[in-house]
Design a protein around this motif. Sequence first.
Motif, PDB file in Angstrom:
ATOM      1  N   LEU A  56       0.843  -1.196   0.000  1.00 37.92           N
ATOM      2  CA  LEU A  56       0.000   0.000   0.000  1.00 37.92           C
ATOM      3  C   LEU A  56       0.882   1.250   0.000  1.00 37.92           C
ATOM      4  CD1 LEU A  56      -2.857   1.328   0.310  1.00 37.92           C
ATOM      5  CD2 LEU A  56      -2.454   1.270   2.792  1.00 37.92           C
ATOM      6  N   ASP A  57       0.642   2.115  -0.996  1.00 37.79           N
ATOM      7  CA  ASP A  57       1.317   3.413  -1.037  1.00 37.79           C
ATOM      8  C   ASP A  57       0.369   4.440  -0.388  1.00 37.79           C
ATOM      9  OD1 ASP A  57       2.695   5.725  -1.559  1.00 37.79           O
ATOM     10  OD2 ASP A  57       2.527   5.610  -3.745  1.00 37.79           O
ATOM     11  N   VAL A  58       0.753   4.917   0.793  1.00 40.46           N
ATOM     12  CA  VAL A  58      -0.114   5.814   1.570  1.00 40.46           C
ATOM     13  C   VAL A  58       0.085   7.250   1.075  1.00 40.46           C
ATOM     14  CG1 VAL A  58      -0.643   6.658   3.886  1.00 40.46           C
ATOM     15  CG2 VAL A  58      -0.028   4.255   3.533  1.00 40.46           C
ATOM     16  N   GLY A  59      -0.874   7.715   0.281  1.00 38.21           N
ATOM     17  CA  GLY A  59      -0.731   9.004  -0.401  1.00 38.21           C
ATOM     18  C   GLY A  59      -0.022   8.741  -1.714  1.00 38.21           C
ATOM     19  N   SER A  60      -0.782   8.198  -2.673  1.00 36.32           N
ATOM     20  CA  SER A  60      -0.145   7.653  -3.894  1.00 36.32           C
ATOM     21  C   SER A  60       0.012   8.679  -5.003  1.00 36.32           C
ATOM     22  CB  SER A  60      -0.955   6.453  -4.401  1.00 36.32           C
ATOM     23  OG  SER A  60      -2.317   6.811  -4.575  1.00 36.32           O
ATOM     24  N   GLY A  61      -0.487   9.911  -4.780  1.00 39.54           N
ATOM     25  CA  GLY A  61      -0.304  10.960  -5.787  1.00 39.54           C
ATOM     26  C   GLY A  61      -0.852  10.535  -7.141  1.00 39.54           C
ATOM     27  N   VAL A  62      -0.051  10.735  -8.185  1.00 36.19           N
ATOM     28  CA  VAL A  62      -0.500  10.385  -9.541  1.00 36.19           C
ATOM     29  C   VAL A  62      -0.027   8.980  -9.941  1.00 36.19           C
ATOM     30  CG1 VAL A  62      -0.837  12.731 -10.415  1.00 36.19           C
ATOM     31  CG2 VAL A  62       1.460  11.718 -10.439  1.00 36.19           C
ATOM     32  N   GLY A  63       0.332   8.185  -8.925  1.00 34.08           N
ATOM     33  CA  GLY A  63       0.564   6.758  -9.146  1.00 34.08           C
ATOM     34  C   GLY A  63       1.971   6.366  -9.554  1.00 34.08           C
ATOM     35  N   LYS A  64       2.905   7.304  -9.530  1.00 35.17           N
ATOM     36  CA  LYS A  64       4.240   6.960 -10.055  1.00 35.17           C
ATOM     37  C   LYS A  64       4.881   5.782  -9.306  1.00 35.17           C
ATOM     38  CE  LYS A  64       8.672   8.874 -11.478  1.00 35.17           C
ATOM     39  NZ  LYS A  64       9.500  10.054 -11.674  1.00 35.17           N
ATOM     40  N   PHE A  65       4.881   5.812  -7.978  1.00 32.66           N
ATOM     41  CA  PHE A  65       5.486   4.718  -7.213  1.00 32.66           C
ATOM     42  C   PHE A  65       4.776   3.391  -7.510  1.00 32.66           C
ATOM     43  CE2 PHE A  65       5.514   1.798  -3.678  1.00 32.66           C
ATOM     44  CZ  PHE A  65       6.870   1.645  -3.452  1.00 32.66           C
ATOM     45  N   SER A  66       3.456   3.401  -7.441  1.00 34.03           N
ATOM     46  CA  SER A  66       2.703   2.141  -7.556  1.00 34.03           C
ATOM     47  C   SER A  66       2.781   1.557  -8.968  1.00 34.03           C
ATOM     48  CB  SER A  66       1.237   2.360  -7.179  1.00 34.03           C
ATOM     49  OG  SER A  66       1.147   2.790  -5.857  1.00 34.03           O
ATOM     50  N   ILE A  67       2.711   2.425  -9.962  1.00 33.58           N
ATOM     51  CA  ILE A  67       2.756   1.924 -11.342  1.00 33.58           C
ATOM     52  C   ILE A  67       4.141   1.360 -11.660  1.00 33.58           C
ATOM     53  CG2 ILE A  67       2.769   2.698 -13.771  1.00 33.58           C
ATOM     54  CD1 ILE A  67       0.277   4.369 -13.026  1.00 33.58           C
ATOM     55  N   LEU A  68       5.172   2.088 -11.289  1.00 33.25           N
ATOM     56  CA  LEU A  68       6.523   1.575 -11.528  1.00 33.25           C
ATOM     57  C   LEU A  68       6.753   0.292 -10.740  1.00 33.25           C
ATOM     58  CD1 LEU A  68       8.593   4.866 -11.615  1.00 33.25           C
ATOM     59  CD2 LEU A  68       8.549   3.121 -13.410  1.00 33.25           C
ATOM     60  N   ASN A  76       3.634  -9.232  -7.860  1.00 33.13           N
ATOM     61  CA  ASN A  76       3.184  -8.596  -6.614  1.00 33.13           C
ATOM     62  C   ASN A  76       2.065  -7.606  -6.942  1.00 33.13           C
ATOM     63  OD1 ASN A  76       5.456  -9.288  -4.360  1.00 33.13           O
ATOM     64  ND2 ASN A  76       6.300  -9.236  -6.412  1.00 33.13           N
ATOM     65  N   PHE A  77       1.400  -7.098  -5.878  1.00 34.20           N
ATOM     66  CA  PHE A  77       0.237  -6.235  -6.084  1.00 34.20           C
ATOM     67  C   PHE A  77       0.437  -4.899  -5.374  1.00 34.20           C
ATOM     68  CE2 PHE A  77      -1.020 -10.600  -6.475  1.00 34.20           C
ATOM     69  CZ  PHE A  77      -1.734 -10.589  -7.668  1.00 34.20           C
ATOM     70  N   PHE A  78       0.178  -3.839  -6.107  1.00 34.87           N
ATOM     71  CA  PHE A  78       0.361  -2.491  -5.558  1.00 34.87           C
ATOM     72  C   PHE A  78      -0.987  -1.785  -5.469  1.00 34.87           C
ATOM     73  CE2 PHE A  78       4.529  -3.720  -6.648  1.00 34.87           C
ATOM     74  CZ  PHE A  78       5.374  -3.014  -5.802  1.00 34.87           C
ATOM     75  N   TYR A  79      -1.195  -1.099  -4.350  1.00 35.28           N
ATOM     76  CA  TYR A  79      -2.429  -0.343  -4.103  1.00 35.28           C
ATOM     77  C   TYR A  79      -2.032   1.073  -3.710  1.00 35.28           C
ATOM     78  CZ  TYR A  79      -4.542  -4.954  -3.888  1.00 35.28           C
ATOM     79  OH  TYR A  79      -4.952  -6.217  -4.194  1.00 35.28           O
ATOM     80  N   GLY A  80      -2.667   2.034  -4.324  1.00 39.87           N
ATOM     81  CA  GLY A  80      -2.402   3.424  -3.965  1.00 39.87           C
ATOM     82  C   GLY A  80      -3.675   4.043  -3.440  1.00 39.87           C
ATOM     83  N   VAL A  81      -3.558   4.798  -2.333  1.00 36.27           N
ATOM     84  CA  VAL A  81      -4.716   5.532  -1.825  1.00 36.27           C
ATOM     85  C   VAL A  81      -4.352   7.014  -1.780  1.00 36.27           C
ATOM     86  CG1 VAL A  81      -4.077   5.134   0.629  1.00 36.27           C
ATOM     87  CG2 VAL A  81      -6.408   5.783   0.033  1.00 36.27           C
ATOM     88  N   ASP A  82      -5.283   7.839  -2.255  1.00 35.65           N
ATOM     89  CA  ASP A  82      -5.055   9.284  -2.196  1.00 35.65           C
ATOM     90  C   ASP A  82      -6.405   9.993  -2.063  1.00 35.65           C
ATOM     91  OD1 ASP A  82      -2.309  11.017  -3.186  1.00 35.65           O
ATOM     92  OD2 ASP A  82      -4.202  12.125  -2.971  1.00 35.65           O
TER      93      ASP A  82
END
Length: 206
Positions: A56-68, A76-82
Amino acid sequence: MVLNNLIKPIDLITDKDFDLVYSPAIRALSSRHWTSIKIVKKAVNFLCYKENTKILDVGSGVGKFSILGALLKASNFFYGVDFRKDFIEISDNLKKEHRIENVFFLHNYFDKIDFNNFDGIYFFNSFHERIDKDTVIDELSEFSYDLYKKYTQEFFLKINSMSEGTRLVTYHTEDIHIPYTYRIVDMHFEGKLKFYIKCLDEGDLE
Ligand SMILES: C[S@@+](CC[C@H](N)C(=O)[O-])C[C@H]1O[C@@H](n2cnc3c(N)ncnc32)[C@H](O)[C@@H]1O
């Protein structure tokens, strides 16, 4: 794996290449607010220590961390919340456009999310915009020390309730925001990037 509109394989993509997926206004925020590729690579190598981890990316913005992260760690699975709706829309559009199936975006405040559904957390000092006028993102960056304190305390409690073995990566974040049950196991980039593992209790820290 490649992003369709970029010619290079994901391993060779630079921040300048990747940021072309965003509008000029979003790109202008990149160096200050979105995690750079060299940091993402280090962080996901630690977080994704086995297959099928949920990060989980806490405060995922425009998704750069999670998408990369999702492109680099396909099993693996990435989740972003913003809480910013427009940022989640941008992230979701990228997910759809590039058919990235192991990334998901949630429009919400992080405290509404059950952290126990995740094996690892990424946190890039997301609440700093409340207390530092140099980090204003937009008109929603209400300056408020009370809000900063509230979010910081909620984050502390949320990660404190996670199970033993949870992996946490913080970037530009002070240790005082992290419960003592998290042991620092590594640091990079002059201590700006920190890796932690949650221990069961105080005794485990000895
Ligand atoms: C520094 S940016 C990091 C973006 C992303 N993690 C990355 O590295 O590319 C922090 C983000 O946290 C979000 N944020 C701040 N407070 C939040 C809250 N209470 N709940 C959810 N998101 C929040 C902001 O909207 C902003 O997009």
